[in-house]
Motif scaffolding. Structure first.
Motif, PDB file in Angstrom:
ATOM      1  N   ASP A  24      40.807  21.402  15.725  1.00 33.84           N
ATOM      2  CA  ASP A  24      42.134  21.115  15.170  1.00 33.84           C
ATOM      3  C   ASP A  24      42.578  22.315  14.345  1.00 33.84           C
ATOM      4  OD1 ASP A  24      44.290  20.246  13.488  1.00 33.84           O
ATOM      5  OD2 ASP A  24      43.699  18.177  13.878  1.00 33.84           O
ATOM      6  N   PRO A  25      43.647  22.969  14.746  1.00 36.35           N
ATOM      7  CA  PRO A  25      44.097  24.179  14.031  1.00 36.35           C
ATOM      8  C   PRO A  25      44.594  23.905  12.620  1.00 36.35           C
ATOM      9  CG  PRO A  25      45.724  23.512  15.662  1.00 36.35           C
ATOM     10  CD  PRO A  25      44.516  22.659  15.903  1.00 36.35           C
ATOM     11  N   ASP A  26      44.812  22.627  12.279  1.00 33.95           N
ATOM     12  CA  ASP A  26      45.311  22.287  10.951  1.00 33.95           C
ATOM     13  C   ASP A  26      44.189  21.930   9.978  1.00 33.95           C
ATOM     14  OD1 ASP A  26      47.996  22.634  11.659  1.00 33.95           O
ATOM     15  OD2 ASP A  26      48.078  20.626  12.531  1.00 33.95           O
ATOM     16  N   ILE A  27      42.929  22.079  10.411  1.00 26.54           N
ATOM     17  CA  ILE A  27      41.792  21.728   9.569  1.00 26.54           C
ATOM     18  C   ILE A  27      40.907  22.954   9.387  1.00 26.54           C
ATOM     19  CG2 ILE A  27      39.698  20.330   9.379  1.00 26.54           C
ATOM     20  CD1 ILE A  27      41.120  18.132  10.925  1.00 26.54           C
ATOM     21  N   GLU A  28      40.489  23.180   8.144  1.00 30.13           N
ATOM     22  CA  GLU A  28      39.598  24.298   7.835  1.00 30.13           C
ATOM     23  C   GLU A  28      38.453  23.808   6.953  1.00 30.13           C
ATOM     24  OE1 GLU A  28      39.591  28.614   5.488  1.00 30.13           O
ATOM     25  OE2 GLU A  28      41.329  27.258   5.367  1.00 30.13           O
ATOM     26  N   VAL A  29      37.212  24.057   7.369  1.00 29.60           N
ATOM     27  CA  VAL A  29      36.053  23.767   6.529  1.00 29.60           C
ATOM     28  C   VAL A  29      35.848  24.957   5.603  1.00 29.60           C
ATOM     29  CG1 VAL A  29      33.574  23.315   6.468  1.00 29.60           C
ATOM     30  CG2 VAL A  29      34.980  22.308   8.286  1.00 29.60           C
ATOM     31  N   VAL A  30      36.070  24.749   4.311  1.00 29.01           N
ATOM     32  CA  VAL A  30      36.014  25.869   3.367  1.00 29.01           C
ATOM     33  C   VAL A  30      34.625  26.061   2.772  1.00 29.01           C
ATOM     34  CG1 VAL A  30      38.451  25.727   2.797  1.00 29.01           C
ATOM     35  CG2 VAL A  30      36.799  24.403   1.455  1.00 29.01           C
ATOM     36  N   ALA A  31      33.777  25.008   2.827  1.00 26.12           N
ATOM     37  CA  ALA A  31      32.422  25.134   2.286  1.00 26.12           C
ATOM     38  C   ALA A  31      31.579  23.964   2.774  1.00 26.12           C
ATOM     39  CB  ALA A  31      32.437  25.173   0.762  1.00 26.12           C
ATOM     40  N   GLU A  32      30.252  24.180   2.780  1.00 28.53           N
ATOM     41  CA  GLU A  32      29.316  23.143   3.219  1.00 28.53           C
ATOM     42  C   GLU A  32      28.244  22.935   2.157  1.00 28.53           C
ATOM     43  OE1 GLU A  32      27.658  23.812   7.059  1.00 28.53           O
ATOM     44  OE2 GLU A  32      29.552  24.529   7.910  1.00 28.53           O
ATOM     45  N   ARG A  44      34.559  21.026  -7.217  1.00 29.06           N
ATOM     46  CA  ARG A  44      34.998  21.591  -8.494  1.00 29.06           C
ATOM     47  C   ARG A  44      35.474  23.040  -8.315  1.00 29.06           C
ATOM     48  NH1 ARG A  44      33.141  19.707 -13.321  1.00 29.06           N
ATOM     49  NH2 ARG A  44      31.296  18.878 -12.267  1.00 29.06           N
ATOM     50  N   LYS A  45      34.756  23.785  -7.472  1.00 29.74           N
ATOM     51  CA  LYS A  45      35.052  25.203  -7.271  1.00 29.74           C
ATOM     52  C   LYS A  45      36.258  25.437  -6.374  1.00 29.74           C
ATOM     53  CE  LYS A  45      33.004  29.452  -5.394  1.00 29.74           C
ATOM     54  NZ  LYS A  45      31.769  30.062  -4.807  1.00 29.74           N
ATOM     55  N   HIS A  46      36.317  24.706  -5.248  1.00 30.73           N
ATOM     56  CA  HIS A  46      37.327  25.014  -4.230  1.00 30.73           C
ATOM     57  C   HIS A  46      38.572  24.126  -4.293  1.00 30.73           C
ATOM     58  CE1 HIS A  46      34.860  27.882  -1.938  1.00 30.73           C
ATOM     59  NE2 HIS A  46      33.830  27.094  -2.200  1.00 30.73           N
ATOM     60  N   ARG A  47      38.459  22.941  -4.943  1.00 29.25           N
ATOM     61  CA  ARG A  47      39.573  21.998  -4.976  1.00 29.25           C
ATOM     62  C   ARG A  47      40.160  21.768  -3.581  1.00 29.25           C
ATOM     63  NH1 ARG A  47      40.031  18.952  -9.715  1.00 29.25           N
ATOM     64  NH2 ARG A  47      38.879  20.140 -11.260  1.00 29.25           N
ATOM     65  N   PRO A  48      39.365  21.263  -2.670  1.00 29.25           N
ATOM     66  CA  PRO A  48      39.838  21.047  -1.299  1.00 29.25           C
ATOM     67  C   PRO A  48      40.771  19.848  -1.221  1.00 29.25           C
ATOM     68  CG  PRO A  48      37.694  20.061  -1.558  1.00 29.25           C
ATOM     69  CD  PRO A  48      38.000  20.762  -2.872  1.00 29.25           C
ATOM     70  N   ASP A  49      41.324  19.637  -0.046  1.00 27.69           N
ATOM     71  CA  ASP A  49      42.133  18.441   0.179  1.00 27.69           C
ATOM     72  C   ASP A  49      41.261  17.214   0.392  1.00 27.69           C
ATOM     73  OD1 ASP A  49      44.860  19.683   0.349  1.00 27.69           O
ATOM     74  OD2 ASP A  49      43.860  20.796   1.965  1.00 27.69           O
ATOM     75  N   MET A  50      40.039  17.452   0.909  1.00 27.75           N
ATOM     76  CA  MET A  50      39.202  16.329   1.288  1.00 27.75           C
ATOM     77  C   MET A  50      37.730  16.703   1.263  1.00 27.75           C
ATOM     78  SD  MET A  50      39.930  13.993   4.624  1.00 27.75           S
ATOM     79  CE  MET A  50      41.657  14.266   4.201  1.00 27.75           C
ATOM     80  N   ALA A  51      36.883  15.705   0.994  1.00 25.15           N
ATOM     81  CA  ALA A  51      35.436  15.873   1.080  1.00 25.15           C
ATOM     82  C   ALA A  51      34.909  14.902   2.127  1.00 25.15           C
ATOM     83  CB  ALA A  51      34.780  15.610  -0.268  1.00 25.15           C
ATOM     84  N   ALA A  73      38.310  14.887  -9.412  1.00 28.90           N
ATOM     85  CA  ALA A  73      39.515  15.348  -8.711  1.00 28.90           C
ATOM     86  C   ALA A  73      40.108  14.181  -7.929  1.00 28.90           C
ATOM     87  CB  ALA A  73      39.173  16.504  -7.774  1.00 28.90           C
ATOM     88  N   PRO A  74      40.826  13.288  -8.596  1.00 28.87           N
ATOM     89  CA  PRO A  74      41.340  12.083  -7.934  1.00 28.87           C
ATOM     90  C   PRO A  74      42.290  12.348  -6.785  1.00 28.87           C
ATOM     91  CG  PRO A  74      42.288  12.347 -10.129  1.00 28.87           C
ATOM     92  CD  PRO A  74      41.180  13.339 -10.023  1.00 28.87           C
ATOM     93  N   ASP A  75      42.821  13.563  -6.693  1.00 25.51           N
ATOM     94  CA  ASP A  75      43.718  13.886  -5.587  1.00 25.51           C
ATOM     95  C   ASP A  75      42.972  14.323  -4.338  1.00 25.51           C
ATOM     96  OD1 ASP A  75      42.876  16.129  -7.031  1.00 25.51           O
ATOM     97  OD2 ASP A  75      44.578  17.336  -6.357  1.00 25.51           O
ATOM     98  N   VAL A  76      41.653  14.460  -4.429  1.00 31.60           N
ATOM     99  CA  VAL A  76      40.853  14.853  -3.268  1.00 31.60           C
ATOM    100  C   VAL A  76      40.448  13.597  -2.485  1.00 31.60           C
ATOM    101  CG1 VAL A  76      38.684  15.896  -2.505  1.00 31.60           C
ATOM    102  CG2 VAL A  76      39.984  16.925  -4.374  1.00 31.60           C
ATOM    103  N   GLY A  77      40.805  13.549  -1.209  1.00 36.97           N
ATOM    104  CA  GLY A  77      40.420  12.422  -0.377  1.00 36.97           C
ATOM    105  C   GLY A  77      38.933  12.461  -0.058  1.00 36.97           C
ATOM    106  N   VAL A  78      38.326  11.295   0.126  1.00 36.48           N
ATOM    107  CA  VAL A  78      36.903  11.219   0.428  1.00 36.48           C
ATOM    108  C   VAL A  78      36.684  10.360   1.671  1.00 36.48           C
ATOM    109  CG1 VAL A  78      34.638  10.464  -0.356  1.00 36.48           C
ATOM    110  CG2 VAL A  78      36.218  11.514  -1.978  1.00 36.48           C
ATOM    111  N   ILE A  79      35.974  10.916   2.640  1.00 40.68           N
ATOM    112  CA  ILE A  79      35.580  10.172   3.832  1.00 40.68           C
ATOM    113  C   ILE A  79      34.056  10.141   3.891  1.00 40.68           C
ATOM    114  CG2 ILE A  79      35.526  10.166   6.361  1.00 40.68           C
ATOM    115  CD1 ILE A  79      38.308  11.276   6.397  1.00 40.68           C
ATOM    116  N   ILE A  80      33.508   8.946   4.135  1.00 44.63           N
ATOM    117  CA  ILE A  80      32.067   8.762   4.221  1.00 44.63           C
ATOM    118  C   ILE A  80      31.646   8.690   5.685  1.00 44.63           C
ATOM    119  CG2 ILE A  80      30.147   7.198   3.720  1.00 44.63           C
ATOM    120  CD1 ILE A  80      31.138   8.544   1.235  1.00 44.63           C
ATOM    121  N   LEU A  81      30.620   9.440   6.041  1.00 44.02           N
ATOM    122  CA  LEU A  81      30.012   9.347   7.366  1.00 44.02           C
ATOM    123  C   LEU A  81      28.828   8.404   7.286  1.00 44.02           C
ATOM    124  CD1 LEU A  81      29.994  13.099   8.466  1.00 44.02           C
ATOM    125  CD2 LEU A  81      31.495  11.289   9.297  1.00 44.02           C
ATOM    126  N   THR A  82      28.766   7.444   8.194  1.00 44.26           N
ATOM    127  CA  THR A  82      27.742   6.419   8.121  1.00 44.26           C
ATOM    128  C   THR A  82      27.145   6.128   9.487  1.00 44.26           C
ATOM    129  OG1 THR A  82      27.299   4.158   7.335  1.00 44.26           O
ATOM    130  CG2 THR A  82      29.410   4.543   8.409  1.00 44.26           C
TER     131      THR A  82
END
Length: 223
Positions: A24-32, A44-51, A73-82
């Motif tokens: 997806d060209p609209d998604i970038e993984v900035v850190a792992e 805390r460091k990168h302030r991404p859109d989502m974790a 960072a309440p504005d950061v979305g969180v998705i859980i993989l299960t």
């Protein structure tokens, strides 16, 4: 561009998820990260859109990390993989600030769709996870459950016959596309029904709507 932090203690899983997201060209993984503590620090460091967090990780697990991220960072979305073996964690995570739950073994398209849904402010559960959450939260017996059932039936009485039919399918864990095929309508029509149902029931997302459907007896859980 949606900036993502990806956390999983298995390098192969991270590589696979990263490959899916790269489509997806609209998604970038900035850190792992390999554990939850590191994930929180990266947020805390990168302030991404989502974790995007694995539910089980060493040092700090995904649920604890999700709660900490929501505080930090309440504005950061969180998705859980299960996985299917972790139902008891899913119910807990509903109260810990996670906005999405996805199966590691699910359709890769669900991962992309889930990220975009959460980025847009919605909650997202893969249909299989939704059904298991409903079953887990609806367990129990006695007057408490009977009272919830009566209240749920009263709430669904305000819906039209068609809306109740759609709500039953939502409660069964079907996606909008699957409901559209069942009802022989276009997916956009189903989306409109679901939106109306959420509004009429005064619930925030389809997970809460599905629980109402289950408790109102619109879902056949004998299958």
């Amino acid at each position: 561009m949606l900036r993502i932090i990806l956390a999983d203690d298995e390098a192969m899983i991270r590589a696979g998820v990263r490959a899916i997201l790269a489509s997806d060209p609209d998604i970038e993984v900035v850190a792992e990260a390999a554990d939850g503590r590191e994930a929180v620090e990266l947020v805390r460091k990168h302030r991404p859109d989502m974790a995007l967090l694995d539910i089980r990780m060493p040092k700090v697990d995904g649920l604890t990390a999700a709660a900490e991220i929501r505080r930090l960072a309440p504005d950061v979305g969180v998705i859980i993989l299960t996985t299917f073996g972790e139902d008891e964690y899913i119910a807990r995570a509903l109260g810990d600030g996670a906005s999405g739950f996805l199966l590691k073994s699910g359709d890769p398209r669900e991962l992309i769709a889930g990220i975009h849904a959460v980025a847009a402010g919605a909650a997202f559960l893969s249909p299989q996870v939704a059904q298991r959450v409903i079953s887990e939260l609806s367990r129990g017996s006695g007057g408490g459950r009977m009272g919830r059932a009566a209240q749920a039936r009263e709430r669904v009485e305000q819906l039209t016959d068609r809306e109740r039919e759609v709500l039953g399918h939502v409660g069964s864990g079907l996606s909008n596309a699957e409901i559209a095929r069942r009802l022989h309508v276009v997916e956009g029509t189903v989306k409109a029904y679901v939106s109306a149902i959420l509004s009429r029931l005064s619930v925030k997302n389809r997970v809460q709507a599905a629980i109402v459907a289950y408790e109102a007896g619109l879902v056949d859980d004998s299958a």
